[in-house]
Design a protein around this motif. Sequence first.
Motif, PDB file in Angstrom:
ATOM      1  N   ASN A  20       0.854  -1.190   0.000  1.00  0.00           N
ATOM      2  CA  ASN A  20       0.000   0.000   0.000  1.00  0.00           C
ATOM      3  C   ASN A  20       0.890   1.242   0.000  1.00  0.00           C
ATOM      4  OD1 ASN A  20      -1.832   2.095   0.601  1.00  0.00           O
ATOM      5  ND2 ASN A  20      -3.196   0.656   1.633  1.00  0.00           N
ATOM      6  N   ARG A  21       0.853   2.000  -1.091  1.00  0.00           N
ATOM      7  CA  ARG A  21       1.718   3.189  -1.214  1.00  0.00           C
ATOM      8  C   ARG A  21       1.377   4.258  -0.186  1.00  0.00           C
ATOM      9  NH1 ARG A  21       2.017   5.326  -7.200  1.00  0.00           N
ATOM     10  NH2 ARG A  21       3.519   6.666  -6.161  1.00  0.00           N
ATOM     11  N   THR A  22       0.152   4.206   0.359  1.00  0.00           N
ATOM     12  CA  THR A  22      -0.233   5.175   1.381  1.00  0.00           C
ATOM     13  C   THR A  22       0.699   5.110   2.580  1.00  0.00           C
ATOM     14  OG1 THR A  22      -2.544   4.960   0.702  1.00  0.00           O
ATOM     15  CG2 THR A  22      -2.131   5.957   2.839  1.00  0.00           C
ATOM     16  N   PHE A  23       1.144   3.893   2.921  1.00  0.00           N
ATOM     17  CA  PHE A  23       2.019   3.713   4.078  1.00  0.00           C
ATOM     18  C   PHE A  23       3.476   3.545   3.659  1.00  0.00           C
ATOM     19  CE2 PHE A  23      -2.108   1.632   4.963  1.00  0.00           C
ATOM     20  CZ  PHE A  23      -2.592   2.587   5.839  1.00  0.00           C
ATOM     21  N   ALA A  24       3.780   3.680   2.377  1.00  0.00           N
ATOM     22  CA  ALA A  24       5.146   3.523   1.875  1.00  0.00           C
ATOM     23  C   ALA A  24       5.643   4.856   1.328  1.00  0.00           C
ATOM     24  CB  ALA A  24       5.184   2.422   0.816  1.00  0.00           C
ATOM     25  N   SER A  25       5.703   4.988   0.016  1.00  0.00           N
ATOM     26  CA  SER A  25       6.242   6.215  -0.579  1.00  0.00           C
ATOM     27  C   SER A  25       5.407   7.440  -0.242  1.00  0.00           C
ATOM     28  CB  SER A  25       6.323   6.044  -2.100  1.00  0.00           C
ATOM     29  OG  SER A  25       5.047   5.762  -2.646  1.00  0.00           O
ATOM     30  N   GLY A  26       4.080   7.280  -0.136  1.00  0.00           N
ATOM     31  CA  GLY A  26       3.233   8.420   0.197  1.00  0.00           C
ATOM     32  C   GLY A  26       3.434   8.923   1.610  1.00  0.00           C
ATOM     33  N   ASP A  27       3.992   8.067   2.469  1.00  0.00           N
ATOM     34  CA  ASP A  27       4.226   8.433   3.868  1.00  0.00           C
ATOM     35  C   ASP A  27       5.680   8.811   4.132  1.00  0.00           C
ATOM     36  OD1 ASP A  27       3.491   8.787   6.550  1.00  0.00           O
ATOM     37  OD2 ASP A  27       4.065   6.741   7.062  1.00  0.00           O
ATOM     38  N   GLN A  28       6.600   8.309   3.294  1.00  0.00           N
ATOM     39  CA  GLN A  28       8.034   8.510   3.509  1.00  0.00           C
ATOM     40  C   GLN A  28       8.622   9.623   2.650  1.00  0.00           C
ATOM     41  OE1 GLN A  28       9.992   6.973   5.740  1.00  0.00           O
ATOM     42  NE2 GLN A  28       8.303   5.755   6.547  1.00  0.00           N
ATOM     43  N   ALA A  29       7.834  10.206   1.757  1.00  0.00           N
ATOM     44  CA  ALA A  29       8.353  11.192   0.810  1.00  0.00           C
ATOM     45  C   ALA A  29       8.736  12.494   1.510  1.00  0.00           C
ATOM     46  CB  ALA A  29       7.324  11.465  -0.281  1.00  0.00           C
ATOM     47  N   MET A  30       9.441  13.347   0.756  1.00  0.00           N
ATOM     48  CA  MET A  30       9.841  14.655   1.265  1.00  0.00           C
ATOM     49  C   MET A  30       8.629  15.556   1.421  1.00  0.00           C
ATOM     50  SD  MET A  30      13.199  15.343  -1.109  1.00  0.00           S
ATOM     51  CE  MET A  30      13.364  17.013  -0.483  1.00  0.00           C
ATOM     52  N   SER A  31       8.802  16.627   2.176  1.00  0.00           N
ATOM     53  CA  SER A  31       7.753  17.632   2.307  1.00  0.00           C
ATOM     54  C   SER A  31       7.429  18.207   0.927  1.00  0.00           C
ATOM     55  CB  SER A  31       8.219  18.752   3.238  1.00  0.00           C
ATOM     56  OG  SER A  31       7.255  19.774   3.316  1.00  0.00           O
ATOM     57  N   GLY A  32       6.152  18.311   0.648  1.00  0.00           N
ATOM     58  CA  GLY A  32       5.719  18.755  -0.675  1.00  0.00           C
ATOM     59  C   GLY A  32       5.308  17.602  -1.563  1.00  0.00           C
ATOM     60  N   GLU A  33       5.754  16.381  -1.213  1.00  0.00           N
ATOM     61  CA  GLU A  33       5.401  15.198  -1.987  1.00  0.00           C
ATOM     62  C   GLU A  33       4.640  14.168  -1.153  1.00  0.00           C
ATOM     63  OE1 GLU A  33       8.914  13.599  -3.776  1.00  0.00           O
ATOM     64  OE2 GLU A  33       9.605  15.533  -4.497  1.00  0.00           O
ATOM     65  N   ARG A  34       4.587  14.368   0.169  1.00  0.00           N
ATOM     66  CA  ARG A  34       3.895  13.419   1.032  1.00  0.00           C
ATOM     67  C   ARG A  34       2.389  13.512   0.842  1.00  0.00           C
ATOM     68  NH1 ARG A  34       7.875  14.457   4.922  1.00  0.00           N
ATOM     69  NH2 ARG A  34       6.652  16.046   5.977  1.00  0.00           N
ATOM     70  N   LEU A  35       1.713  12.403   1.128  1.00  0.00           N
ATOM     71  CA  LEU A  35       0.263  12.358   0.996  1.00  0.00           C
ATOM     72  C   LEU A  35      -0.404  13.269   2.018  1.00  0.00           C
ATOM     73  CD1 LEU A  35      -2.174  11.041  -0.422  1.00  0.00           C
ATOM     74  CD2 LEU A  35      -2.060   9.212   1.280  1.00  0.00           C
ATOM     75  N   TYR A  36       0.093  13.232   3.254  1.00  0.00           N
ATOM     76  CA  TYR A  36      -0.446  14.086   4.313  1.00  0.00           C
ATOM     77  C   TYR A  36       0.641  15.070   4.739  1.00  0.00           C
ATOM     78  CZ  TYR A  36      -4.065  10.495   4.485  1.00  0.00           C
ATOM     79  OH  TYR A  36      -5.070   9.628   4.158  1.00  0.00           O
ATOM     80  N   GLN A  37       0.546  16.285   4.260  1.00  0.00           N
ATOM     81  CA  GLN A  37       1.586  17.278   4.494  1.00  0.00           C
ATOM     82  C   GLN A  37       1.678  17.679   5.969  1.00  0.00           C
ATOM     83  OE1 GLN A  37       3.846  18.549   2.253  1.00  0.00           O
ATOM     84  NE2 GLN A  37       3.086  16.908   0.963  1.00  0.00           N
ATOM     85  N   GLU A  38       0.550  17.573   6.686  1.00  0.00           N
ATOM     86  CA  GLU A  38       0.549  18.021   8.078  1.00  0.00           C
ATOM     87  C   GLU A  38       1.233  17.026   9.003  1.00  0.00           C
ATOM     88  OE1 GLU A  38      -3.140  15.566   7.457  1.00  0.00           O
ATOM     89  OE2 GLU A  38      -2.004  17.079   6.362  1.00  0.00           O
ATOM     90  N   LYS A  39       1.533  15.812   8.523  1.00  0.00           N
ATOM     91  CA  LYS A  39       2.144  14.783   9.353  1.00  0.00           C
ATOM     92  C   LYS A  39       3.646  14.677   9.068  1.00  0.00           C
ATOM     93  CE  LYS A  39      -1.992  11.886   9.759  1.00  0.00           C
ATOM     94  NZ  LYS A  39      -2.558  10.527   9.562  1.00  0.00           N
TER      95      LYS A  39
END
Length: 315
Positions: A235-254
Amino acid sequence: LTNDDSLRVSPTTALINLSSADLVSNALKSKSVLNNVKVAGQRPVQVLRAKRERVFDGWTGPGRRFGQSKLGERLLVTGDVPPNEMFLSHNDLLHITGLPPSVTLTDLATFFQPFSADSRDVFGSGHIVRCSQGLPTGNAYVGFELPGEIREVIELYNGSATIGGAEVTIRPVKDKLLRRGKREAARPARSLEILDKDLYDWERHADPKDIKELEELGIEKSVLDEIFVTLRHSNRTFASGDQAMSGERLYQEKRRGAHYKVLVRKYLKILKSCVATKEEPGLLYEAMFPPEADVDTSLLDIEEARIKDLRRKEL
């Protein structure tokens, strides 16, 4: 042949001096020479899309948090700016002009590989600008992921290089002025040990008491390992979407990795609430019996005995 061996006598006529009559005879009989003569000096017409640039036009919204834009006066033609996804995913970009049509992305990756610490992504770190007919325009963009890599290219070639047998012009792509905030630093490099821990060590997000309690209720840690590793990998939500740099993360506030941390803790909490015990069999277990009948918890004794038997066999 040299420049002295040819003479252009009109816009449509040219004289070529060959060293012997045999060469003249062979040239007149050669199909390749005749085909090259027919297309000499001809170039296909390239049609490129142009649109007006959008420029900053102040702040709007609650607390003036959101920037707004308007159409500017300048026209942007296809290839004037790099692709947005490529621009965001690289620390620096290089703009190349004057490339021969035969140059490919593989050629660009091979040429700039000595300046890159990692193996170059042929298709992700290069872009050849093409016209509406799909023909190369001679322009291209090359991305560099780490700071300093593009500086070595500029210092060595000083604005020009030879690629594909032609001299090309190279220059760095400049960033626009940021109205607020600051540009992110380079992507942090992580060791294999850190990556392995991030992929498999879900226990650092959990309370050891919860893991022990679930084991006593019959849910082995190996089962939890398979659950959380599958979620992390699939599940990319808990992988790249969660580990990405600021500006690319799924949830920017986290913070980075916080979404997966919340998942582990919430999953264990819900799992504990779903487990039936003699003291609290739960609504799902109680629904197996008529409303006026007593809840028979002997099934739980049978299940407990089955789990103990399985553990003895494992030992």
